[in-house]
Design a protein around this motif. Sequence first.
Motif, PDB file in Angstrom:
ATOM      1  N   VAL A   1      -6.880   3.724   6.516  1.00 18.95           N
ATOM      2  CA  VAL A   1      -5.911   3.144   5.740  1.00 18.95           C
ATOM      3  C   VAL A   1      -5.031   3.882   6.589  1.00 18.95           C
TER       4      VAL A   1
ATOM      5  N   SER B   1      -6.195  -8.785   1.699  1.00 15.99           N
ATOM      6  CA  SER B   1      -6.595  -7.463   2.173  1.00 15.99           C
ATOM      7  C   SER B   1      -6.111  -6.562   1.151  1.00 15.99           C
TER       8      SER B   1
ATOM      9  N   SER C   1      -4.825  -2.957  -0.282  1.00 17.82           N
ATOM     10  CA  SER C   1      -5.039  -1.882  -0.102  1.00 17.82           C
ATOM     11  C   SER C   1      -4.586  -1.156  -1.424  1.00 17.82           C
TER      12      SER C   1
ATOM     13  N   GLY D   1       0.515  -0.045   5.664  1.00 21.53           N
ATOM     14  CA  GLY D   1       0.634  -1.494   4.338  1.00 21.53           C
ATOM     15  C   GLY D   1       1.328  -0.433   3.506  1.00 21.53           C
TER      16      GLY D   1
ATOM     17  N   ARG E   1      -7.794   3.304   0.993  1.00 26.63           N
ATOM     18  CA  ARG E   1      -9.025   2.376   1.528  1.00 26.63           C
ATOM     19  C   ARG E   1      -8.582   0.577   1.960  1.00 26.63           C
ATOM     20  N   ILE E   2      -9.002  -0.084   2.772  1.00 22.75           N
ATOM     21  CA  ILE E   2      -8.694  -1.231   2.931  1.00 22.75           C
ATOM     22  C   ILE E   2      -9.723  -2.595   2.571  1.00 22.75           C
TER      23      ILE E   2
ATOM     24  N   TYR F   1       3.085   2.346  -0.072  1.00 23.99           N
ATOM     25  CA  TYR F   1       2.501   2.746  -0.857  1.00 23.99           C
ATOM     26  C   TYR F   1       3.654   3.666  -1.283  1.00 23.99           C
TER      27      TYR F   1
ATOM     28  N   PRO G   1      -2.535   4.549  -0.653  1.00 24.36           N
ATOM     29  CA  PRO G   1      -3.510   3.197  -0.135  1.00 24.36           C
ATOM     30  C   PRO G   1      -4.750   5.109   0.565  1.00 24.36           C
TER      31      PRO G   1
ATOM     32  N   ILE H   1      -4.933  -7.665   8.882  1.00 25.55           N
ATOM     33  CA  ILE H   1      -3.618  -7.666   8.824  1.00 25.55           C
ATOM     34  C   ILE H   1      -2.994  -8.329   8.618  1.00 25.55           C
TER      35      ILE H   1
ATOM     36  N   THR I   1      -8.544  -3.952  12.260  1.00 27.18           N
ATOM     37  CA  THR I   1      -8.406  -3.907  11.463  1.00 27.18           C
ATOM     38  C   THR I   1      -7.124  -4.882  11.613  1.00 27.18           C
TER      39      THR I   1
END
Length: 377
Positions: free
Chosen positions: A327, A282, A284, A151, A163-164, A153, A161, A345, A341
Amino acid sequence: MKRLLSVLLASAMILGLAACNKAENGAEPAPATANRTESSEKENTTGTVTEKQSETVDNSALSGKVVIYTSMYEDIIENIDSKLEEVFPNVDVEFFQGGTGTIQQKVAAEKDSGKLGADILMVAEPAYALELMADNYLHPYKFSETDKLIGEYDKDGYWYPVRILNMILAYNPEITNKEDIPNSFEDFAKDTAMKSSLSMSNPLTSGSAYASIVALHSKYGDDYFKELGAQQVMVESGSVALTKLETGECKEVMILEESVLKKREEEGSKLEVIYPADGTISVSSPIMIINDEHSANGNAAVAEAVEEWFLSVEGQEYIVKGWMHSVRTDYPSAPYDALATADIIKSAMPIDWQKCLNEREALRSLFQDNVQIPEKK
């Protein structure tokens, strides 16, 4: 001695400041697909972290104090805190725990002096990182393994990120049939048969709940909030909502996946997760370092090492043990009893973080105008 500080402060709204989103995107989420069958497509959670992956860096030369403000649950922080004592034997790591709204309120008050009580922040959603970037409160740090992050950043290293969090639907199969209740966020608001039997978290105090209403507003518009109001959805804490699911007072709740998974693993609960057909939301959740000019201890070098640990495979192990998703693309498993996961996503509902920031007050007001929120006693 490291300490965990819990807070009971009332949360408050904070003005959002416009900021330039320097986020670097990972894989774009695909259009939402039909709901999956949980029993057949949950990720095998027997994956283990190898000795090489979990190898700990020697941080014994680091010293001083680092204060972390976080919205993670207290029992998860306690486990992390114990591990940090081993990883950073000469660093005093102190936690202040509260919801994202509480942390925003605390930081807003501390900004008046120009000095925060924190060195690291870990809140629910990235829009707050954009705000602090605009105010020049963040310290950039180049994480060594950005190629392994899932994801978004910040490309300059102001936030990553850590944790999701996944906003899902949940129900009690011992009382209600899945076929008889909404399997999408859209139907959660539109299925009039569910009136007065639904619950959700408060977007005025919960960062993940706020991110969720932004995503839902982007997809369904103002009418979504009006429909939630017509449904007489109850706005309450996750623990209260889950208790009502168990007793049958509620038929379905919009809640974080981790809350249900935790209850299933620790208590053997039969409550079930529904990954919505129109896309799981979701989030992040970011980790960010306060720069030395504004931080509690002016200890950015140590804060960098702590952030690096949180983003490492070893650090992510404690995230996943806390029923949140890693993540990292190379982490071997999802949380207990969760869907893989990658599957979550790829069909996630998009969230516009700039909208989260720029329209914070307007969207919170729109929600309040349509959905009854209990007054704090």
